[in-house]
Scaffold this active site. Structure first.
Site, PDB file in Angstrom:
ATOM      1  CE  LYS A  68      -4.000  -2.342   0.727  1.00 13.69           C
ATOM      2  NZ  LYS A  68      -3.595  -3.621   0.539  1.00 13.69           N
TER       3      LYS A  68
HETATM    4  C1  LIG Z   1      -4.146  -5.003   0.028  1.00 12.36           C
HETATM    5  C2  LIG Z   1      -3.415  -6.275   0.272  1.00 12.36           C
HETATM    6  C3  LIG Z   1      -3.786  -7.174  -0.784  1.00 12.36           C
HETATM    7  C4  LIG Z   1      -4.840  -7.125  -1.747  1.00 12.36           C
HETATM    8  O1  LIG Z   1      -4.732  -6.061  -2.724  1.00 12.36           O
HETATM    9  P1  LIG Z   1      -5.803  -5.452  -3.571  1.00 12.36           P
HETATM   10  O2  LIG Z   1      -5.295  -4.322  -4.120  1.00 12.36           O
HETATM   11  O3  LIG Z   1      -7.117  -5.001  -2.495  1.00 12.36           O
HETATM   12  O4  LIG Z   1      -6.441  -6.445  -4.442  1.00 12.36           O
HETATM   13  C5  LIG Z   1      -2.974  -8.188  -1.036  1.00 12.36           C
HETATM   14  N1  LIG Z   1      -1.821  -8.315   0.154  1.00 12.36           N
HETATM   15  C6  LIG Z   1      -1.719  -7.292   0.913  1.00 12.36           C
HETATM   16  C7  LIG Z   1      -0.418  -7.623   1.757  1.00 12.36           C
HETATM   17  C8  LIG Z   1      -2.411  -6.206   1.150  1.00 12.36           C
HETATM   18  O5  LIG Z   1      -2.073  -5.224   1.905  1.00 12.36           O
END
Ligand SMILES: *Cc1c(COP(=O)(O)O)cnc(C)c1O
Length: 503
Positions: free
Chosen positions: A113
């Site tokens: 993120k």
């Molecule tokens: C948010 C997240 C995901 C999923 O990503 P999306 O964009 O919501 O599909 C996968 N792995 C981790 C560690 C995340 O923080």
């Protein structure tokens, strides 16, 4: 470049406008009017350029109302000023079986993120200026665990903004929770909600769509916005690493013309960015959507039926514990050739019945780009063990879901049981697993996978470090002693009141 709502009821707007608003007022998501295509020269420039130069170029194609100075200031601030622990924020690791891992967790909160949320707040501040608003922005975030902390880091003490984060109480890892509730900053609120991520996301979306609430906030001098991947300003930075990575991997594998990505998926934001990269002309092949036991997306990609009427399962990959994946709406919009009425129909069906079914034609279109597969927690743990035993490489529980899917693909191709030629690709197509979190962020489950030992998340950090001979990331060390500053727990229906109390 103008931005439109996937549901077609909002007037077209600039990228600055759609970043400020987050969600269109008709409940739809903002999408670019068309997907810009990179010229061969531009692709060449990205292949040989730095991450920062590539980000500037790719963002300039979408955020056309930003000047190049504005963009480069934002991009440099995000990726060039020490928030990431290496000069390349998205390094590649090649495991001994030839599978690549794209490590997207070298930022301040140890999850992917950060790749977006180090940039989004900077874009938001510029966007607020551009739109000439005199209002402050309240960023309301529903998180399955990782977005919350990354958004708190990104928006902490940013002028003209405040941020409220809602996470599912009991539905995130101990490390994730402590990262959020220990966050300092004068413009910050964090609350656990009684319910799961879907409940939190639905409540936040209702807040945005509630005319009375929006008016109340406005009268108090605030606009609402979002830092979830429903916000275009969050999605667009994620396109960059798919363009740069696919070009780099093809360059290193001259016999290949494209790269397949396996993406651990929850809200469908990360994998959708890969789709946009492909449409921009990057050498992206197949996109494998990897799900945990909440495999609504996998079933959809296999059958065309999106069915949320099922039990929500808590898994060892909590950031993917989602049944209603918002960004799928953007894909439907593309697949339907920008027919907003069609999207609106599916979304009404979804909110009324919890289910929708696309036509065989649409499914065929989707399957030109997307495949899918799912894993249980047992598969996930076994994969963490396999990868560590075979190549000494440590992966987290989310990455392991994708890695297990990648391993199945490799085994199938290798034995020829599912003719690689049927899928129209050669067995040599390189596979990139998108690695979305540091293994230390999910230390309890990763340690359990490797040793069978169950410790609390903080003791597991130390133990995992000993067992793997890797240092605990500095972002996470000392977390155990970080004071808890936020201990609110609210019910789903109290979210509006909670936010109102902050205005
Ligand atoms: C948010 C997240 C995901 C999923 O990503 P999306 O964009 O919501 O599909 C996968 N792995 C981790 C560690 C995340 O923080």
């Amino acid at each position: 470049m103008r931005y439109l709502s996937t549901r077609g009821q909002d007037a077209p707007c600039t990228s600055a406008n759609c970043i400020v608003k987050g969600l269109a007022s008709d409940g739809g998501l903002y999408v670019p009017e068309s997907i810009p295509v990179l010229s061969p020269d531009e692709l060449k420039a990205v292949a040989s350029g730095s991450y920062i130069d590539s980000a500037n170029l790719i963002l300039s194609k979408f955020l056309t109302d930003f000047t190049s100075d504005e963009l480069s200031e934002c991009v440099k601030g995000a990726y060039g000023s020490g928030g990431f622990d290496s000069a390349n924020p998205a390094p590649l690791h090649k495991a001994s079986d030839g599978v690549y891992y794209l490590e997207l967790w070298h930022g301040p909160t140890c999850a992917f993120k950060d790749m977006a949320l180090q940039l989004t707040p900077r874009l938001m501040v510029k966007s607020l200026k551009k739109t000439g608003t005199d209002k402050k922005t309240m960023v309301v975030v529903a998180t399955s665990g990782d977005t919350g902390k990354a958004a708190l880091e990104g928006f902490c003490d940013v002028d003209g903004t405040a941020i409220a984060v809602f996470y599912p109480k009991g539905g995130v890892s101990e490390v994730q929770e402590r990262q959020m509730v220990s966050q300092k900053g004068g413009n910050i609120s964090v609350a656990g909600i009684i319910g799961n991520f879907d409940d939190a996301q639905r409540s936040v979306k209702e807040l945005f769509a509630g005319k009375v609430f929006v008016k109340k906030a406005s009268d108090a001098g605030w606009t609402l916005s979002s830092a979830n991947s429903i916000n275009w300003g969050r999605l667009v930075p994620q396109i960059v690493y798919y363009v740069t990575t696919s070009l780099k991997v093809v360059e290193n594998n001259p016999q290949s013309t494209a790269v397949d990505f396996v993406v651990p998926t929850g809200n469908f934001g990360n994998i959708l960015a890969a789709y946009y990269a492909k449409k921009m002309g990057a050498p992206v092949g197949r996109l494998y959507c990897a799900s945990n036991r909440n495999d609504v997306l996998t079933r959809f990609i296999k059958t065309g039926r999106y069915d949320t009427k099922r039990e929500f399962i808590k898994t060892a990959s909590p950031s993917m514990d989602i049944l209603v994946s918002s960004n799928l709406e953007r894909l439907l919009y593309e697949i339907l050739g920008h027919k907003a009425n069609g999207v609106k129909g599916f979304m009404s069906e979804l909110s009324e019945t919890g289910v929708y079914q696309v036509s065989d034609d649409m499914l065929g279109e989707i399957n030109k780009d997307f495949c899918a597969d799912a894993c249980s927690d047992e598969d996930t743990f076994e994969e963490i063990r396999r990868v560590f035993d075979e190549s000494g490489y440590l992966i987290d529980t989310h990455t392991a879901v994708a890695s297990a899917v990648a391993h199945r693909i490799k085994v199938q191709k290798g034995s020829g049981t599912r003719g690689a030629s049927d899928a129209g690709e050669s067995p040599a197509t390189p596979l990139v697993v998108v690695s979305t979190a540091s293994p230390f962020k999910f230390s309890g489950d990763v340690l359990f996978a490797l040793s069978g030992e169950r410790l609390d998340g903080f003791s597991a950090l130390t133990k995992l470090s000993e067992l793997s001979s890797l240092p605990i990331p500095k972002q996470l060390s000392g977390l155990e002693n970080a004071p808890i500053l936020h201990d609110n727990v609210v019910k789903r229906e109290e979210i509006a009141d909670f936010v109102e109390s902050l205005l």
